[in-house]
Design a protein around this motif. Structure first.
Motif, PDB file in Angstrom:
ATOM      1  N   THR A  77      -5.707  14.233 109.518  1.00  0.00           N
ATOM      2  CA  THR A  77      -6.973  14.680 109.554  1.00  0.00           C
ATOM      3  C   THR A  77      -8.134  13.666 109.820  1.00  0.00           C
ATOM      4  O   THR A  77      -7.887  12.518 110.192  1.00  0.00           O
ATOM      5  CB  THR A  77      -7.653  15.322 108.266  1.00  0.00           C
ATOM      6  N   ASP A  78      -9.615  13.963 109.682  1.00  0.00           N
ATOM      7  CA  ASP A  78     -10.533  12.809 109.765  1.00  0.00           C
ATOM      8  C   ASP A  78     -10.936  12.635 108.516  1.00  0.00           C
ATOM      9  O   ASP A  78     -10.746  13.169 107.344  1.00  0.00           O
ATOM     10  CB  ASP A  78     -11.921  13.318 110.636  1.00  0.00           C
ATOM     11  N   GLY A  79     -11.919  11.589 108.430  1.00  0.00           N
ATOM     12  CA  GLY A  79     -12.179  11.012 107.280  1.00  0.00           C
ATOM     13  C   GLY A  79     -13.225  11.904 106.326  1.00  0.00           C
ATOM     14  O   GLY A  79     -13.257  11.825 105.059  1.00  0.00           O
ATOM     15  N   HIS A  80     -13.914  12.848 107.109  1.00  0.00           N
ATOM     16  CA  HIS A  80     -14.702  13.890 106.187  1.00  0.00           C
ATOM     17  C   HIS A  80     -13.899  14.845 105.764  1.00  0.00           C
ATOM     18  O   HIS A  80     -14.049  15.395 104.656  1.00  0.00           O
ATOM     19  CB  HIS A  80     -15.903  14.362 107.297  1.00  0.00           C
ATOM     20  N   ARG A  81     -13.008  15.418 106.357  1.00  0.00           N
ATOM     21  CA  ARG A  81     -12.177  16.472 106.026  1.00  0.00           C
ATOM     22  C   ARG A  81     -11.292  16.018 104.822  1.00  0.00           C
ATOM     23  O   ARG A  81     -10.841  17.157 103.769  1.00  0.00           O
ATOM     24  CB  ARG A  81     -11.415  17.145 107.147  1.00  0.00           C
ATOM     25  N   VAL A  82     -10.700  14.849 104.825  1.00  0.00           N
ATOM     26  CA  VAL A  82      -9.959  14.397 103.821  1.00  0.00           C
ATOM     27  C   VAL A  82     -10.414  14.409 102.388  1.00  0.00           C
ATOM     28  O   VAL A  82      -9.725  14.576 101.481  1.00  0.00           O
ATOM     29  CB  VAL A  82      -9.041  13.318 104.135  1.00  0.00           C
ATOM     30  N   VAL A  83     -11.786  14.094 102.365  1.00  0.00           N
ATOM     31  CA  VAL A  83     -12.192  14.188 100.962  1.00  0.00           C
ATOM     32  C   VAL A  83     -13.349  15.582 100.680  1.00  0.00           C
ATOM     33  O   VAL A  83     -14.189  15.497  99.900  1.00  0.00           O
ATOM     34  CB  VAL A  83     -13.592  12.950 101.206  1.00  0.00           C
ATOM     35  N   ALA A  84     -13.005  16.546 101.608  1.00  0.00           N
ATOM     36  CA  ALA A  84     -13.686  17.892 101.107  1.00  0.00           C
ATOM     37  C   ALA A  84     -13.140  18.563 100.044  1.00  0.00           C
ATOM     38  O   ALA A  84     -12.005  18.166  99.293  1.00  0.00           O
ATOM     39  CB  ALA A  84     -13.673  18.393 102.656  1.00  0.00           C
ATOM     40  N   THR A  85     -13.904  19.647  99.429  1.00  0.00           N
ATOM     41  CA  THR A  85     -13.351  20.304  98.500  1.00  0.00           C
ATOM     42  C   THR A  85     -13.463  21.632  98.965  1.00  0.00           C
ATOM     43  O   THR A  85     -14.641  22.179  99.181  1.00  0.00           O
ATOM     44  CB  THR A  85     -14.461  19.998  97.590  1.00  0.00           C
ATOM     45  N   PRO A  86     -12.232  22.432  98.779  1.00  0.00           N
ATOM     46  CA  PRO A  86     -11.097  22.125  98.447  1.00  0.00           C
ATOM     47  C   PRO A  86     -10.413  21.050  99.626  1.00  0.00           C
ATOM     48  O   PRO A  86     -10.550  21.269 100.620  1.00  0.00           O
ATOM     49  CB  PRO A  86     -10.300  23.179  98.307  1.00  0.00           C
ATOM     50  N   PRO A  87      -9.294  20.179  99.307  1.00  0.00           N
ATOM     51  CA  PRO A  87      -8.777  19.491 100.158  1.00  0.00           C
ATOM     52  C   PRO A  87      -7.846  20.115 101.349  1.00  0.00           C
ATOM     53  O   PRO A  87      -7.466  21.376 100.760  1.00  0.00           O
ATOM     54  CB  PRO A  87      -8.093  18.246  99.389  1.00  0.00           C
ATOM     55  N   PRO A  88      -7.745  19.661 102.334  1.00  0.00           N
ATOM     56  CA  PRO A  88      -6.679  20.421 103.353  1.00  0.00           C
ATOM     57  C   PRO A  88      -5.355  20.450 102.739  1.00  0.00           C
ATOM     58  O   PRO A  88      -5.007  19.363 102.182  1.00  0.00           O
ATOM     59  CB  PRO A  88      -7.040  19.724 104.667  1.00  0.00           C
ATOM     60  N   LEU A  89      -4.651  21.449 102.950  1.00  0.00           N
ATOM     61  CA  LEU A  89      -3.482  21.390 102.805  1.00  0.00           C
ATOM     62  C   LEU A  89      -2.308  21.592 103.676  1.00  0.00           C
ATOM     63  O   LEU A  89      -1.210  21.567 103.593  1.00  0.00           O
ATOM     64  CB  LEU A  89      -2.896  22.628 101.816  1.00  0.00           C
ATOM     65  N   LEU A  90      -2.751  21.612 105.295  1.00  0.00           N
ATOM     66  CA  LEU A  90      -1.959  21.763 106.196  1.00  0.00           C
ATOM     67  C   LEU A  90      -2.253  20.608 107.051  1.00  0.00           C
ATOM     68  O   LEU A  90      -3.416  20.115 107.226  1.00  0.00           O
ATOM     69  CB  LEU A  90      -2.317  23.173 106.897  1.00  0.00           C
ATOM     70  N   PRO A  91      -1.275  20.022 107.946  1.00  0.00           N
ATOM     71  CA  PRO A  91      -1.728  18.996 108.770  1.00  0.00           C
ATOM     72  C   PRO A  91      -2.636  19.385 109.657  1.00  0.00           C
ATOM     73  O   PRO A  91      -2.606  20.559 110.333  1.00  0.00           O
ATOM     74  CB  PRO A  91      -0.324  18.487 109.515  1.00  0.00           C
ATOM     75  N   GLY A  92      -3.351  18.241 110.137  1.00  0.00           N
ATOM     76  CA  GLY A  92      -4.554  18.346 111.225  1.00  0.00           C
ATOM     77  C   GLY A  92      -3.990  17.750 112.679  1.00  0.00           C
ATOM     78  O   GLY A  92      -2.871  17.300 112.715  1.00  0.00           O
ATOM     79  N   PRO A  93      -5.000  18.005 113.478  1.00  0.00           N
ATOM     80  CA  PRO A  93      -4.575  17.362 114.979  1.00  0.00           C
ATOM     81  C   PRO A  93      -4.715  15.748 115.294  1.00  0.00           C
ATOM     82  O   PRO A  93      -4.469  15.392 116.443  1.00  0.00           O
ATOM     83  CB  PRO A  93      -5.465  18.059 115.888  1.00  0.00           C
ATOM     84  N   ASN A  94      -4.895  15.075 114.161  1.00  0.00           N
ATOM     85  CA  ASN A  94      -5.402  13.632 114.417  1.00  0.00           C
ATOM     86  C   ASN A  94      -4.113  12.795 114.133  1.00  0.00           C
ATOM     87  O   ASN A  94      -4.657  11.478 113.949  1.00  0.00           O
ATOM     88  CB  ASN A  94      -6.852  13.306 113.791  1.00  0.00           C
ATOM     89  N   LEU A  95      -3.273  13.023 114.097  1.00  0.00           N
ATOM     90  CA  LEU A  95      -2.079  12.121 113.374  1.00  0.00           C
ATOM     91  C   LEU A  95      -1.872  10.945 114.208  1.00  0.00           C
ATOM     92  O   LEU A  95      -1.847   9.525 114.029  1.00  0.00           O
ATOM     93  CB  LEU A  95      -0.716  12.950 113.144  1.00  0.00           C
ATOM     94  N   PHE A  96      -1.525  11.400 115.597  1.00  0.00           N
ATOM     95  CA  PHE A  96      -1.173  10.220 116.614  1.00  0.00           C
ATOM     96  C   PHE A  96      -2.554   9.407 116.890  1.00  0.00           C
ATOM     97  O   PHE A  96      -2.348   8.144 117.279  1.00  0.00           O
ATOM     98  CB  PHE A  96      -0.583  10.821 117.885  1.00  0.00           C
TER      99      PHE A  96
END
Length: 320
Positions: A77-96
């Motif tokens: 994920t990105d830096g904003h979504r990883v600290v969001a409430t509630p946190p994400p539970l599924l992988p995002g598109p920014n891994l690579f």
């Protein structure tokens, strides 16, 4: 003249199985004329886990794997979504994208050099610790020499000294030896550990019979041949466990490398990852991507050698 009824006749009693030594059932004839094979009670039986045991194992496995899964999710994920409430539970598109950024910017020369440095340091420390610990553990376990008890107590007492106490004198010593900002400063102080010596001493005391050493001596084997042909094969399970523990500990070590390698252009993985958190803001997705890269070699090592380690421990337990 008394007649003996045939086995197939109704009057013929069924032959009872013969009890052999250790409670074994011998071969005998049944009422149908078939022979019973030798079989120990419970031999070859497999215990099946109940629903409660299977549920508990599944829950424990999921709880153990969840931190690794969360690291993967946060790294994608990105830096904003990883600290969001509630946190994400599924992988995002920014891994690579995050992995590529870490690979190019972790450390002065990139993550690839840091991985090579950590592999060199951890591998050398693990091999030297296992080698010296086997020799010292064998000496403390089976050899008789003056002051053995006092020397062993001194070695064990060093484990009670915190590592932070020796950081300053060790740093000064490495500077005087000309090893400042060098990988040798990470390898030299950890060539052998008190825990490794004590661990091998305890294992060889129980697993290595004294009669086996005496038989080797009677056959004319010198000390080197005794260690090579007798001690090492028996100590192999403990060597595998100690090597794995030492490799993981050396790979994850941070305090001494960040002090000894301060300002070096060729840091280890942990020192290189520490540089990712500097700046005006902390991007936790990038940091977790670096943690994912730093954890991957450990998972690979355990995948390759884990079965051998567990098999060695089981073999040693059965022999004991």
């Amino acid at each position: 003249m008394t007649t003996i009824p045939a086995p197939d006749s109704p009057a013929a009693p069924a032959a009872r199985p013969v009890r052999g030594p250790a409670g074994r059932t011998g071969t005998g004839q049944t009422g149908t004329g078939r022979r019973r094979p030798l079989r120990s009670p419970g031999a070859g039986d497999q215990h099946r886990a109940g629903p409660l045991a299977l549920t508990t194992l599944v829950l424990v496995a999921l709880a153990s794997l969840f931190p690794l899964y969360w690291t993967l999710v946060a790294a994608s994920t990105d830096g904003h979504r990883v600290v969001a409430t509630p946190p994400p539970l599924l992988p995002g598109p920014n891994l690579f994208h995050n992995l590529g950024y870490v690979w190019d910017n972790a450390g002065a020369q990139g993550m690839g050099v840091a991985l090579l440095n950590s592999t060199l340091v951890a591998g050398t420390v693990a091999l030297s610790t296992v080698a010296f610990s086997v020799l010292a553990g064998f000496a403390f376990a089976k050899l008789r020499f003056r002051g053995r008890g006092a020397l062993l107590a001194l070695v064990v007492a060093t484990m009670a000294v915190p590592a932070q106490v020796s950081v300053v004198p060790l740093f000064i010593l490495m500077r005087h030896l000309g090893l400042g900002n060098q990988l040798g400063a990470l390898i030299l102080p950890t060539l052998v550990t008190a825990f490794g010596v004590f661990f091998m001493r305890q294992y060889l005391t129980q697993a290595l019979p004294t009669e086996l050493l005496e038989a080797a001596r009677i056959d004319g084997a010198n000390s080197l041949r005794v260690v090579w042909h007798v001690v090492l094969p028996i100590a192999r399970p403990a060597m595998a466990v100690l090597g794995m523990l030492t490799f993981v500990q050396s790979w994850n070590d941070f305090l001494w490398p960040v002090i000894a390698m301060n300002g070096a252009v060729n840091p280890t993985v942990q020192v290189a990852l520490a540089g990712l958190g500097t700046g005006w803001s902390t991007d936790w997705s990038v940091i977790t991507a670096g943690a994912l890269i730093g954890t991957a070699p450990l998972l690979l090592v355990f995948t390759v050698f884990g079965r051998q380690i567990v098999g060695g421990i089981t073999q040693g337990a059965l022999k004991g």
